[in-house]
Design a protein around this motif. Sequence first.
Motif, PDB file in Angstrom:
ATOM      1  N   MET A  54     -25.434 -22.343-113.033  1.00  0.00           N
ATOM      2  CA  MET A  54     -25.356 -21.144-112.215  1.00  0.00           C
ATOM      3  C   MET A  54     -26.664 -20.369-112.335  1.00  0.00           C
ATOM      4  N   LYS A  55     -27.077 -19.812-111.270  1.00  0.00           N
ATOM      5  CA  LYS A  55     -28.296 -19.021-111.271  1.00  0.00           C
ATOM      6  C   LYS A  55     -27.952 -17.563-111.550  1.00  0.00           C
ATOM      7  N   GLY A  56     -28.736 -16.949-112.426  1.00  0.00           N
ATOM      8  CA  GLY A  56     -28.515 -15.557-112.784  1.00  0.00           C
ATOM      9  C   GLY A  56     -28.713 -14.584-111.633  1.00  0.00           C
ATOM     10  N   GLN A  57     -29.388 -14.998-110.586  1.00  0.00           N
ATOM     11  CA  GLN A  57     -29.706 -14.084-109.498  1.00  0.00           C
ATOM     12  C   GLN A  57     -28.640 -14.052-108.397  1.00  0.00           C
ATOM     13  N   ASP A  58     -27.763 -15.040-108.320  1.00  0.00           N
ATOM     14  CA  ASP A  58     -26.873 -15.067-107.162  1.00  0.00           C
ATOM     15  C   ASP A  58     -25.634 -14.190-107.354  1.00  0.00           C
ATOM     16  N   LEU A  59     -25.072 -13.790-106.227  1.00  0.00           N
ATOM     17  CA  LEU A  59     -23.923 -12.880-106.218  1.00  0.00           C
ATOM     18  C   LEU A  59     -22.722 -13.484-106.935  1.00  0.00           C
ATOM     19  N   GLN A  60     -22.470 -14.776-106.771  1.00  0.00           N
ATOM     20  CA  GLN A  60     -21.307 -15.393-107.431  1.00  0.00           C
ATOM     21  C   GLN A  60     -21.436 -15.309-108.942  1.00  0.00           C
ATOM     22  N   TYR A  61     -22.638 -15.484-109.454  1.00  0.00           N
ATOM     23  CA  TYR A  61     -22.864 -15.345-110.896  1.00  0.00           C
ATOM     24  C   TYR A  61     -22.460 -13.942-111.363  1.00  0.00           C
ATOM     25  N   VAL A  62     -22.898 -12.935-110.644  1.00  0.00           N
ATOM     26  CA  VAL A  62     -22.585 -11.551-111.020  1.00  0.00           C
ATOM     27  C   VAL A  62     -21.079 -11.307-110.965  1.00  0.00           C
ATOM     28  N   LEU A  63     -20.429 -11.774-109.922  1.00  0.00           N
ATOM     29  CA  LEU A  63     -18.977 -11.600-109.803  1.00  0.00           C
ATOM     30  C   LEU A  63     -18.236 -12.323-110.923  1.00  0.00           C
ATOM     31  N   ASP A  64     -18.673 -13.540-111.244  1.00  0.00           N
ATOM     32  CA  ASP A  64     -18.042 -14.280-112.342  1.00  0.00           C
ATOM     33  C   ASP A  64     -18.292 -13.595-113.680  1.00  0.00           C
ATOM     34  N   TRP A  65     -19.508 -13.114-113.879  1.00  0.00           N
ATOM     35  CA  TRP A  65     -19.845 -12.424-115.131  1.00  0.00           C
ATOM     36  C   TRP A  65     -18.950 -11.196-115.308  1.00  0.00           C
ATOM     37  N   ILE A  66     -18.769 -10.410-114.276  1.00  0.00           N
ATOM     38  CA  ILE A  66     -17.894  -9.232-114.350  1.00  0.00           C
ATOM     39  C   ILE A  66     -16.460  -9.661-114.629  1.00  0.00           C
ATOM     40  N   ALA A  67     -15.992 -10.696-113.966  1.00  0.00           N
ATOM     41  CA  ALA A  67     -14.614 -11.167-114.171  1.00  0.00           C
ATOM     42  C   ALA A  67     -14.395 -11.606-115.621  1.00  0.00           C
ATOM     43  N   VAL A  68     -15.382 -12.261-116.213  1.00  0.00           N
ATOM     44  CA  VAL A  68     -15.270 -12.691-117.611  1.00  0.00           C
ATOM     45  C   VAL A  68     -15.245 -11.475-118.540  1.00  0.00           C
ATOM     46  N   GLN A  69     -16.095 -10.500-118.296  1.00  0.00           N
ATOM     47  CA  GLN A  69     -16.090  -9.275-119.104  1.00  0.00           C
ATOM     48  C   GLN A  69     -14.709  -8.623-119.070  1.00  0.00           C
ATOM     49  N   GLU A  70     -14.146  -8.527-117.875  1.00  0.00           N
ATOM     50  CA  GLU A  70     -12.820  -7.926-117.702  1.00  0.00           C
ATOM     51  C   GLU A  70     -11.750  -8.735-118.427  1.00  0.00           C
TER      52      GLU A  70
END
Length: 164
Positions: A1-17
């Motif tokens: 996964m690339k750190g810059q793409d929107l899906q990465y950010v959405l997945d990262w937030i979902a994991v934090q939650e």
Amino acid sequence: MKGQDLQYVLDWIAVQELVAEYGQAIDFGKDTGDWSRWVNCFTPQMTADYTRLFGGEPITMAREQIAKLGSDALAVFTRVQHATANTVRTHFKSATEAQAMAYADVGHFFPLNGVVQEWTVVIRYTHDLEKTAEGWRIRKVLLDPIHFRGNLLGLELARGKRLV
């Protein structure tokens, strides 16, 4: 996964939650007897590895069984409180697999001769995660106790000792 793409950010937030929900759902289950929030943190088949605290072997089970495990393990305590670190380290292995590591201070409260006692364990949780149709879920949890403080009778109570 690339750190810059929107899906990465959405997945990262979902994991934090999800990691925050894991601890808060345990506290909610203990307070209310409703363990459904905690059950919902897991894949349909999951592994709980609490051997570094309790000994024995990791347990693989249907997620519905985890509710009884949690309820039984915390029955001796009047309250439990997870303070999960707000920084969770996540390593995405693929678009559907990840591993997250988080630290938590977990306070356990119990009465002794009419006085409330506290036993706290500092824990490093390692969660093996899977992205399912329901979203990110925990496939395996490893609890690694780092430090204990407070009344160490709490540790013995967690391991099954009962006061007469």
